[in-house]
Design an enzyme around this catalytic site. Structure first.
Site, PDB file in Angstrom:
ATOM      1  N   ASP A 171     -25.308 -37.174   0.279  1.00  0.00           N
ATOM      2  CA  ASP A 171     -24.289 -36.151   0.552  1.00  0.00           C
ATOM      3  C   ASP A 171     -24.843 -35.005   1.404  1.00  0.00           C
ATOM      4  O   ASP A 171     -24.094 -34.116   1.816  1.00  0.00           O
ATOM      5  CB  ASP A 171     -23.757 -35.592  -0.781  1.00  0.00           C
ATOM      6  CG  ASP A 171     -23.069 -36.672  -1.611  1.00  0.00           C
ATOM      7  OD1 ASP A 171     -23.445 -36.868  -2.779  1.00  0.00           O
ATOM      8  OD2 ASP A 171     -22.163 -37.358  -1.062  1.00  0.00           O
ATOM      9  N   ASP A 217     -19.651 -41.472  -7.065  1.00  0.00           N
ATOM     10  CA  ASP A 217     -20.635 -41.610  -8.164  1.00  0.00           C
ATOM     11  C   ASP A 217     -21.443 -40.325  -8.359  1.00  0.00           C
ATOM     12  O   ASP A 217     -22.051 -39.836  -7.416  1.00  0.00           O
ATOM     13  CB  ASP A 217     -21.572 -42.782  -7.866  1.00  0.00           C
ATOM     14  CG  ASP A 217     -20.915 -44.122  -8.187  1.00  0.00           C
ATOM     15  OD1 ASP A 217     -21.221 -45.118  -7.507  1.00  0.00           O
ATOM     16  OD2 ASP A 217     -20.068 -44.168  -9.103  1.00  0.00           O
ATOM     17  N   ASP A 255     -17.341 -36.931  -3.059  1.00  0.00           N
ATOM     18  CA  ASP A 255     -18.189 -38.094  -3.348  1.00  0.00           C
ATOM     19  C   ASP A 255     -17.638 -38.754  -4.626  1.00  0.00           C
ATOM     20  O   ASP A 255     -16.876 -38.124  -5.372  1.00  0.00           O
ATOM     21  CB  ASP A 255     -19.620 -37.567  -3.561  1.00  0.00           C
ATOM     22  CG  ASP A 255     -20.560 -38.579  -4.133  1.00  0.00           C
ATOM     23  OD1 ASP A 255     -20.833 -39.568  -3.438  1.00  0.00           O
ATOM     24  OD2 ASP A 255     -21.015 -38.394  -5.278  1.00  0.00           O
ATOM     25  N   LYS A 266     -22.728 -40.047   6.114  1.00  0.00           N
ATOM     26  CA  LYS A 266     -21.436 -39.499   5.699  1.00  0.00           C
ATOM     27  C   LYS A 266     -21.060 -38.326   6.620  1.00  0.00           C
ATOM     28  O   LYS A 266     -19.894 -38.155   6.985  1.00  0.00           O
ATOM     29  CB  LYS A 266     -21.484 -39.009   4.251  1.00  0.00           C
ATOM     30  CG  LYS A 266     -21.545 -40.108   3.189  1.00  0.00           C
ATOM     31  CD  LYS A 266     -21.410 -39.497   1.794  1.00  0.00           C
ATOM     32  CE  LYS A 266     -21.626 -40.506   0.693  1.00  0.00           C
ATOM     33  NZ  LYS A 266     -21.440 -39.898  -0.664  1.00  0.00           N
ATOM     34  N   ASP A 319     -23.440 -35.166  -5.082  1.00  0.00           N
ATOM     35  CA  ASP A 319     -24.510 -35.140  -6.101  1.00  0.00           C
ATOM     36  C   ASP A 319     -25.854 -35.672  -5.632  1.00  0.00           C
ATOM     37  O   ASP A 319     -26.812 -35.672  -6.413  1.00  0.00           O
ATOM     38  CB  ASP A 319     -24.069 -35.971  -7.316  1.00  0.00           C
ATOM     39  CG  ASP A 319     -24.200 -37.460  -7.017  1.00  0.00           C
ATOM     40  OD1 ASP A 319     -24.864 -38.157  -7.816  1.00  0.00           O
ATOM     41  OD2 ASP A 319     -23.684 -37.912  -5.997  1.00  0.00           O
TER      42      ASP A 319
HETATM   43  O1  LIG Z   1     -22.850 -46.258  -3.922  1.00  0.00           O
HETATM   44  C1  LIG Z   1     -23.721 -45.462  -4.338  1.00  0.00           C
HETATM   45  O2  LIG Z   1     -24.927 -45.767  -4.497  1.00  0.00           O
HETATM   46  C2  LIG Z   1     -23.326 -44.056  -4.680  1.00  0.00           C
HETATM   47  O3  LIG Z   1     -22.002 -43.842  -4.321  1.00  0.00           O
HETATM   48  P1  LIG Z   1     -21.534 -42.335  -3.988  1.00  0.00           P
HETATM   49  O4  LIG Z   1     -21.944 -42.045  -2.560  1.00  0.00           O
HETATM   50  O5  LIG Z   1     -20.044 -42.392  -4.215  1.00  0.00           O
HETATM   51  O6  LIG Z   1     -22.255 -41.429  -4.982  1.00  0.00           O
HETATM   52 MG   LIG Z   2     -22.829 -39.634  -5.502  1.00  0.00          MG
END
Ligand SMILES: O=C(O)COP(=O)(O)O
Ligand SMILES: [Mg+2]
Length: 223
Positions: free
Chosen positions: A179, A10, A8, A152, A175
């Site tokens: 996910d 963020d 992932d 995902k 996180d």
């Molecule tokens: O775009 C988002 O809100 C979070 O992105 P991520 O899935 O990479 O954590």
């Molecule tokens: Mg994330």
């Protein structure tokens, strides 16, 4: 045997001292990883593609929470953003907006869903989305208005076929609640210590470190 990875962005590859920005400590391990590294994110497609290109690795990308899957020169676009756009119109009719400043770089290049800033009234957004049969996912970085059947985890199933791997060969790090579907299909999953409850409950392990420090723990353990 070093496993292929699903990472992932963020909250997982980012620095702990601010909301965004990749921690450079992850660059070299990802570049040097001997097996495929899949970037699985809620972000719009150009962002993970650019990350792969700047890192100098193959573009193996699940973007928009599975709305877009790209690897081995095969591009799959699952769904379109028309339904999410209709939710945004209804949301605006109630007097709200998506909360982004200026030209909305968060949604400018989105094709299959819409993201709203976490500062908008979540309950109202969820209500309007539900009326249209869509869900709202809180990633800790944005609210995503999306089709609940596009995840995902579904993207990993497609990606595994493209890479001629089984989903259970992958190890994933993430996180947040977007996910969870990934954690359910891969062989081993890690939630970083800053993860939300949904990700922590779904993961096989929780790291000691937060953000990229947690991911570095996993990479060091698996190498
Ligand atoms: O775009 C988002 O809100 C979070 O992105 P991520 O899935 O990479 O954590
Ligand atoms: Mg994330």
């Amino acid at each position: 045997m070093t496993p292929p990875l699903v990472l992932d962005i963020d909250g997982t590859l980012t620095r702990a001292d601010g909301e965004h920005g990749i921690d450079p400590r992850v660059f070299e391990p990802i570049r040097a990883w001997p097996e495929p590294v899949v970037i699985a994110t809620g972000k719009a497609f150009p962002f993970p593609v650019a990350l792969c290109q700047f890192l100098g690795v193959e573009e193996r990308v699940i973007a928009e929470n599975g709305g877009i899957v790209y690897a081995e020169e095969e591009l799959a676009v699952n769904g379109d953003r028309d339904a999410a756009d209709a939710v945004v119109r209804a949301f605006r009719e109630r007097g709200y907006d998506l909360g982004w400043d200026g030209p909305d770089l968060v949604n400018r290049w989105r094709e299959t869903e819409i993201a709203a800033r976490l500062t908008v009234p979540g309950a109202a957004l969820r209500e309007v989305a539900a009326e249209a049969g869509l869900e709202v996912v809180d990633t800790g970085y944005a609210f995503h208005v999306k089709d609940a059947s596009i995840t995902k985890g579904e993207g990993i199933e497609t990606m595994a076929q493209l890479l001629d791997r089984r989903p259970d060969e992958f190890v994933a790090v993430g996180d947040s609640e977007n996910d969870v579907s990934t954690f359910e299909v891969v062989g081993e999953s890690y939630a970083v210590a800053n993860a939300d409850d949904a990700a922590r409950d779904a993961a096989d392990h929780v790291t000691d470190g937060v953000h990229a420090a947690g991911t570095m723990e996993v990479l060091d353990r698996l190498r």
